[in-house]
Scaffold this motif. Sequence first.
Motif, PDB file in Angstrom:
ATOM      1  N   PHE A  89     -29.252  38.228 -42.076  1.00  0.00           N
ATOM      2  CA  PHE A  89     -30.024  37.223 -41.342  1.00  0.00           C
ATOM      3  C   PHE A  89     -31.519  37.414 -41.594  1.00  0.00           C
ATOM      4  O   PHE A  89     -32.236  36.455 -41.885  1.00  0.00           O
ATOM      5  CB  PHE A  89     -29.708  37.303 -39.838  1.00  0.00           C
ATOM      6  CG  PHE A  89     -30.546  36.368 -39.017  1.00  0.00           C
ATOM      7  CD1 PHE A  89     -30.306  35.005 -39.046  1.00  0.00           C
ATOM      8  CD2 PHE A  89     -31.570  36.854 -38.221  1.00  0.00           C
ATOM      9  CE1 PHE A  89     -31.094  34.133 -38.294  1.00  0.00           C
ATOM     10  CE2 PHE A  89     -32.348  36.001 -37.468  1.00  0.00           C
ATOM     11  CZ  PHE A  89     -32.105  34.632 -37.502  1.00  0.00           C
ATOM     12  N   TYR A  90     -32.018  38.636 -41.528  1.00  0.00           N
ATOM     13  CA  TYR A  90     -33.446  38.880 -41.742  1.00  0.00           C
ATOM     14  C   TYR A  90     -33.854  38.638 -43.195  1.00  0.00           C
ATOM     15  O   TYR A  90     -34.979  38.215 -43.465  1.00  0.00           O
ATOM     16  CB  TYR A  90     -33.844  40.279 -41.264  1.00  0.00           C
ATOM     17  CG  TYR A  90     -33.862  40.352 -39.758  1.00  0.00           C
ATOM     18  CD1 TYR A  90     -34.666  39.503 -39.003  1.00  0.00           C
ATOM     19  CD2 TYR A  90     -33.043  41.241 -39.078  1.00  0.00           C
ATOM     20  CE1 TYR A  90     -34.656  39.538 -37.618  1.00  0.00           C
ATOM     21  CE2 TYR A  90     -33.030  41.291 -37.687  1.00  0.00           C
ATOM     22  CZ  TYR A  90     -33.838  40.431 -36.971  1.00  0.00           C
ATOM     23  OH  TYR A  90     -33.825  40.461 -35.587  1.00  0.00           O
ATOM     24  N   ARG A  91     -32.959  38.838 -44.137  1.00  0.00           N
ATOM     25  CA  ARG A  91     -33.261  38.514 -45.532  1.00  0.00           C
ATOM     26  C   ARG A  91     -33.405  36.990 -45.690  1.00  0.00           C
ATOM     27  O   ARG A  91     -34.266  36.511 -46.422  1.00  0.00           O
ATOM     28  CB  ARG A  91     -32.161  39.035 -46.452  1.00  0.00           C
ATOM     29  CG  ARG A  91     -32.177  40.537 -46.591  1.00  0.00           C
ATOM     30  CD  ARG A  91     -30.990  41.033 -47.376  1.00  0.00           C
ATOM     31  NE  ARG A  91     -31.345  42.240 -48.100  1.00  0.00           N
ATOM     32  CZ  ARG A  91     -30.688  42.713 -49.132  1.00  0.00           C
ATOM     33  NH1 ARG A  91     -29.616  42.090 -49.587  1.00  0.00           N
ATOM     34  NH2 ARG A  91     -31.076  43.803 -49.723  1.00  0.00           N
ATOM     35  N   SER A  92     -32.548  36.254 -45.000  1.00  0.00           N
ATOM     36  CA  SER A  92     -32.637  34.799 -45.009  1.00  0.00           C
ATOM     37  C   SER A  92     -33.948  34.337 -44.372  1.00  0.00           C
ATOM     38  O   SER A  92     -34.633  33.454 -44.902  1.00  0.00           O
ATOM     39  CB  SER A  92     -31.443  34.207 -44.256  1.00  0.00           C
ATOM     40  OG  SER A  92     -31.554  32.811 -44.154  1.00  0.00           O
ATOM     41  N   ILE A  93     -34.292  34.940 -43.257  1.00  0.00           N
ATOM     42  CA  ILE A  93     -35.540  34.603 -42.555  1.00  0.00           C
ATOM     43  C   ILE A  93     -36.745  34.857 -43.453  1.00  0.00           C
ATOM     44  O   ILE A  93     -37.700  34.078 -43.464  1.00  0.00           O
ATOM     45  CB  ILE A  93     -35.655  35.405 -41.238  1.00  0.00           C
ATOM     46  CG1 ILE A  93     -34.581  34.958 -40.254  1.00  0.00           C
ATOM     47  CG2 ILE A  93     -37.043  35.286 -40.631  1.00  0.00           C
ATOM     48  CD1 ILE A  93     -34.651  33.523 -39.829  1.00  0.00           C
ATOM     49  N   ARG A  94     -36.707  35.928 -44.219  1.00  0.00           N
ATOM     50  CA  ARG A  94     -37.838  36.245 -45.101  1.00  0.00           C
ATOM     51  C   ARG A  94     -38.081  35.102 -46.092  1.00  0.00           C
ATOM     52  O   ARG A  94     -39.208  34.685 -46.312  1.00  0.00           O
ATOM     53  CB  ARG A  94     -37.577  37.550 -45.864  1.00  0.00           C
ATOM     54  CG  ARG A  94     -38.762  37.989 -46.727  1.00  0.00           C
ATOM     55  CD  ARG A  94     -38.430  39.183 -47.605  1.00  0.00           C
ATOM     56  NE  ARG A  94     -37.483  38.873 -48.674  1.00  0.00           N
ATOM     57  CZ  ARG A  94     -37.798  38.204 -49.789  1.00  0.00           C
ATOM     58  NH1 ARG A  94     -39.021  37.771 -49.985  1.00  0.00           N
ATOM     59  NH2 ARG A  94     -36.888  37.985 -50.708  1.00  0.00           N
TER      60      ARG A  94
END
Length: 152
Positions: A14-19
């Motif tokens: 999820f945080y990789r997507s957000i980045r």
Amino acid sequence: MDIVSFDFTNKELFYRSIRIRKEVYVCEQNVSEELEMSDDGLDVKYFLLFQDKQEVATARYRQTKSGIKIERMAVLKSHRGKGLGTKLMEFILNELSSSTSEIYLNSQIQAVSLYLKNGFEPKGKHFYEAGIEHVKMIYSVCKKTPTSFIQR
């Protein structure tokens, strides 16, 4: 190239997507971070496209009152023009192939050609979201012509 799907509980992905979304929407397009992060949660299906083990594109979809809405399609600037957005969209549409719900998205005007190639058709008037001109597009499986059927 690899594409993975996941939900909100996979915090690392999820945080990789957000980045990616922050780089594309917040930094490049000046969309407010608060608006960009809206509607994230457990009822959303997320996707990441990896090239050489590095995440370079993302998207998500969720069920709405109007059908299944594909959103937050983003490809890092350094990887655009290589067909990765099309690959990601084909993966998502394949996953949704048995759905009986209408599949739609709100396309930024500059991205309409990507969605036209993937079987979407514009519907209605142009409108503004986050200060960017958009048009609603509806998926029509009958309008998609598989490349294998095109005579050369």
